[in-house]
Design an enzyme around this catalytic site. Structure first.
Site, PDB file in Angstrom:
ATOM      1  N   GLN A  80      38.135  95.787 -35.991  1.00 46.48           N
ATOM      2  CA  GLN A  80      38.802  94.666 -36.650  1.00 46.48           C
ATOM      3  C   GLN A  80      38.728  94.742 -38.175  1.00 46.48           C
ATOM      4  OE1 GLN A  80      37.334  90.903 -35.133  1.00 46.48           O
ATOM      5  NE2 GLN A  80      37.686  91.489 -33.016  1.00 46.48           N
TER       6      GLN A  80
ATOM      7  N   HIS B 110      35.155  89.945 -36.785  1.00 48.36           N
ATOM      8  CA  HIS B 110      35.154  88.572 -37.316  1.00 48.36           C
ATOM      9  C   HIS B 110      34.937  88.521 -38.821  1.00 48.36           C
ATOM     10  CE1 HIS B 110      34.361  86.358 -33.235  1.00 48.36           C
ATOM     11  NE2 HIS B 110      35.272  87.323 -33.141  1.00 48.36           N
TER      12      HIS B 110
ATOM     13  N   GLU C 284      41.223  76.524 -32.310  1.00 46.64           N
ATOM     14  CA  GLU C 284      41.342  75.215 -32.952  1.00 46.64           C
ATOM     15  C   GLU C 284      42.386  75.179 -34.054  1.00 46.64           C
ATOM     16  OE1 GLU C 284      36.567  74.037 -32.562  1.00 46.64           O
ATOM     17  OE2 GLU C 284      37.554  74.107 -34.536  1.00 46.64           O
TER      18      GLU C 284
ATOM     19  N   TYR D  47      32.581  71.980 -39.282  1.00 51.55           N
ATOM     20  CA  TYR D  47      33.547  72.068 -38.191  1.00 51.55           C
ATOM     21  C   TYR D  47      32.918  72.529 -36.875  1.00 51.55           C
ATOM     22  CZ  TYR D  47      36.898  70.595 -41.531  1.00 51.55           C
ATOM     23  OH  TYR D  47      37.562  69.805 -42.441  1.00 51.55           O
TER      24      TYR D  47
ATOM     25  N   TYR E  12      32.165  84.990 -23.698  1.00 56.43           N
ATOM     26  CA  TYR E  12      32.905  85.992 -22.940  1.00 56.43           C
ATOM     27  C   TYR E  12      32.196  86.352 -21.635  1.00 56.43           C
ATOM     28  CZ  TYR E  12      35.641  86.473 -27.191  1.00 56.43           C
ATOM     29  OH  TYR E  12      36.438  86.219 -28.278  1.00 56.43           O
TER      30      TYR E  12
END
Length: 355
Positions: free
Chosen positions: A81, A144, A236, A246, A257
């Protein structure tokens, strides 16, 4: 390249109203893009497009010709990623020619999200004078990162940051940049009114985030809208406010997972509830305001969603492009009135939508 006409069936609003069937025209602007991630439109209506592997491309608005922009990002880390993420023009771009680039920097054993600013030449063939203005909290692995950016009216920059996947508890740590949205001045310095200037991570604007993949400032409503990935379920859509928590990973509508609980809680005093959540996950990956509506590109969900602001709330209006069975990475509003969307694949396209 040949434009494709697609007929889109109407879907009912949650409020009960319906829209007539709409016909949209889908045009291919560029193809053979390798894992594109972000896009920004230049004043001449041409486009800059990033590829996760590290290339920056310039796509001509008239001929659709694509050329590589010379770019040498310091310490770029491209794996899984990780890689080159967003490209964003400075508010004064027409005078300064400055562009901002977010990307993963470092090596597999120690890396983070960085932001560099450089100058794009008049021919859009090179970015020079690159300077790193932000470097986040180090972590291991290649997951991430966040990486989306937007400007606020006071010329401060918001940057989204992921929790690093294996470091999710750090999203609640105000001395770490993992799992945060940060706010900085254009040179990377700390704004005087940031909410956590006294902490070790003084650029933090909001916290408790998992992996924010879309953010936009809405001038009409003076609001910041954001979406982020949940685990299995619990993606979200949020309204971002300074200093707010949050919730991740203290509260979530998703599960791990493995099927285990991340948390048994979906609500907790002191944390902000999402405006809406997607379960099962659609993996929202891009966010844009266009003609007053909010548009969300989805990876796993393989669709483009439109939301309309009804009675002070965002309500889902329509789903587009599902029949193409393609992952979508980013969406942007064009100055020509069209909506632009990036596919997500090693052989992806930049598409323009007229309706």
């Amino acid at each position: 390249m040949k434009a494709l006409a697609l007929s889109v069936l109407s879907l009912a609003l949650y409020a009960g109203a319906t829209f007539a069937d709409e016909e949209i025209t889908l045009s291919v602007i560029a193809d053979d893009l390798n894992q594109p991630w972000g896009l920004a439109q230049l004043p001449d209506q041409s486009w800059l497009v990033t590829e996760r592997g590290g290339r920056l491309l310039h796509i001509d608005a008239n001929s659709n010709a694509t050329q590589t922009v010379a770019l040498n990002l310091p310490n770029l880390f491209a794996e899984a990623q990780a890689g080159l993420f967003e490209v964003l023009l400075a508010p004064d771009f027409e005078q300064s020619r400055k562009v901002y680039l977010s990307y993963a920097c470092g090596v597999a054993s120690r890396n983070t999200t960085c932001v560099s600013v450089g100058m794009l030449n008049q021919e859009a063939t090179e970015v020079s004078n690159l300077e790193v203005i932000f470097s986040g909290t180090d972590k291991k692995g290649a997951a991430h990162y966040g990486g989306r950016m937007t400007w606020l009216p006071d010329a401060t920059l918001l940057l989204t940051l992921g929790d690093g996947f294996d470091y999710r508890e750090q999203a609640q740590n105000l001395d770490s940049y993992l799992g945060k949205i940060v706010r900085m001045n254009a040179d990377g310095s700390v704004p005087e009114d940031n909410p956590f200037r006294h902490k070790e991570a003084p650029l933090i604007y909001s916290y408790g985030h998992r992996n924010v993949q879309g953010i936009v400032y809405d001038a009409e409503r003076d609001a910041i809208w954001q979406h982020e990935h949940g685990p299995r379920g619990g993606d979200e859509l949020n309204k971002i406010e300074a200093g707010k928590n949050y919730g991740w990973p203290l509260v979530t509508y998703g599960i791990d997972y493995t099927g285990a609980y991340v948390s048994p809680l979906q609500k907790l005093p002191g944390t902000v509830q999402p405006l809406l959540q997607w379960t099962p996950s659609l993996a929202p990956a891009g966010l844009a305001l266009h003609n007053g509506d909010l548009w969300v590109a989805h990876l796993a969900g393989q669709r483009l969603q439109r939301f309309r602001f009804v009675d002070g709330k965002w309500q889902q209006s329509q789903d587009f492009l599902q029949e193409r069975e393609t992952r979508y990475r980013a969406v942007a509003s064009g100055s020509d009135g069209r909506l632009y969307i990036l596919e997500d694949s090693p052989n992806a396209k930049l598409l323009a939508i007229s309706y």
